[in-house]
Design an enzyme around this catalytic site. Structure first.
Site, PDB file in Angstrom:
ATOM      1  N   GLY A   1       0.826  -1.193   0.000  1.00 54.93           N
ATOM      2  CA  GLY A   1       0.000   0.000   0.000  1.00 54.93           C
ATOM      3  C   GLY A   1       0.865   1.249   0.000  1.00 54.93           C
ATOM      4  O   GLY A   1       1.960   1.265  -0.561  1.00 54.93           O
ATOM      5  N   CYS A   2       0.399   2.292   0.638  1.00 57.37           N
ATOM      6  CA  CYS A   2       1.153   3.545   0.700  1.00 57.37           C
ATOM      7  C   CYS A   2       2.501   3.334   1.365  1.00 57.37           C
ATOM      8  O   CYS A   2       2.585   2.777   2.467  1.00 57.37           O
ATOM      9  CB  CYS A   2       0.339   4.587   1.468  1.00 57.37           C
TER      10      CYS A   2
END
Length: 204
Positions: free
Chosen positions: A39-40
């Site tokens: 993800g981020c």
């Protein structure tokens, strides 16, 4: 970047050794680098920067088809890259298994191409192996972790290509902008979970 929902896994195994349980130094290399995407990249960056034995964390982009991708290109999903971190650590201080267990604690590896509201292949769960030994180690980590989740782990194993360092503002983002809404709403809960389960391996 959208605010993803906080993922919650089952408890980690209780048999993970603590720093005080380590055996005498062996012939392990002085440093090892894993490139991981979950993800981020701000989230994994924040986790690994407080991990004992980690000597470097670099946020960047890998797994895509274009040269010198930029943040907004990657976020648009037009390059094929994933947001990732290159984590360099001393295996005589922190075992590789702990680094990988932290990876699976810091994101939800069962959601395909998304983390909460962040959707797209740029947010995929992926482990980028540099050689056959890493590929086997990563595969073993997935197998070891699967019983902790109700749903199948969808983390991909991909050969490591070029790793492009992200722009300076994305390095150590959490420390630089602790009051940012994303840090408060998303990263803080993840750090709390990591601290609860791996406090012996953390510096803060």
């Amino acid at each position: 970047m959208a605010f993803p929902e906080h993922a919650d896994a089952r408890p980690v195994p209780e048999d993970r050794p603590s720093p005080d349980d380590r055996s005498a130094p062996d012939d392990r290399p002085a440093s090892v680098t894993f490139v991981l995407a979950g993800g981020c990249f701000w989230c994994l960056d924040a986790v690994y920067r407080i991990t004992r034995g980690v000597t470097s964390v670099v946020s960047g982009y890998t797994g895509g088809a274009t040269d010198r991708p930029g943040y907004y290109e990657v976020c648009a999903g037009s390059t094929g890259h994933a947001e990732a971190v290159a984590v360099t650590f001393d295996p005589s201080v922190v075992p590789a298994d702990v680094i990988l267990d932290l990876f699976f604690t810091g994101h939800d590896p069962t959601t395909l191409n998304r983390q909460g509201y962040d959707v797209g292949t740029q947010y995929r769960s992926a482990m980028f192996w540099a050689d056959d030994a890493q590929r086997e180690l990563f595969a073993a980590a997935i197998e070891r972790t699967q019983p902790l989740w109700d749903r199948p782990i969808v983390t991909t194993l991909e050969p490591l290509g070029t790793f492009w360092e992200a722009e300076p503002e994305h390095q150590d983002f959490y420390a630089e902008q602790p009051w940012n809404g994303y840090c408060q709403v998303i990263i803080n809960p993840k750090l709390a979970k990591v601290r609860q389960r791996y406090s012996a391996w953390l510096t803060a």
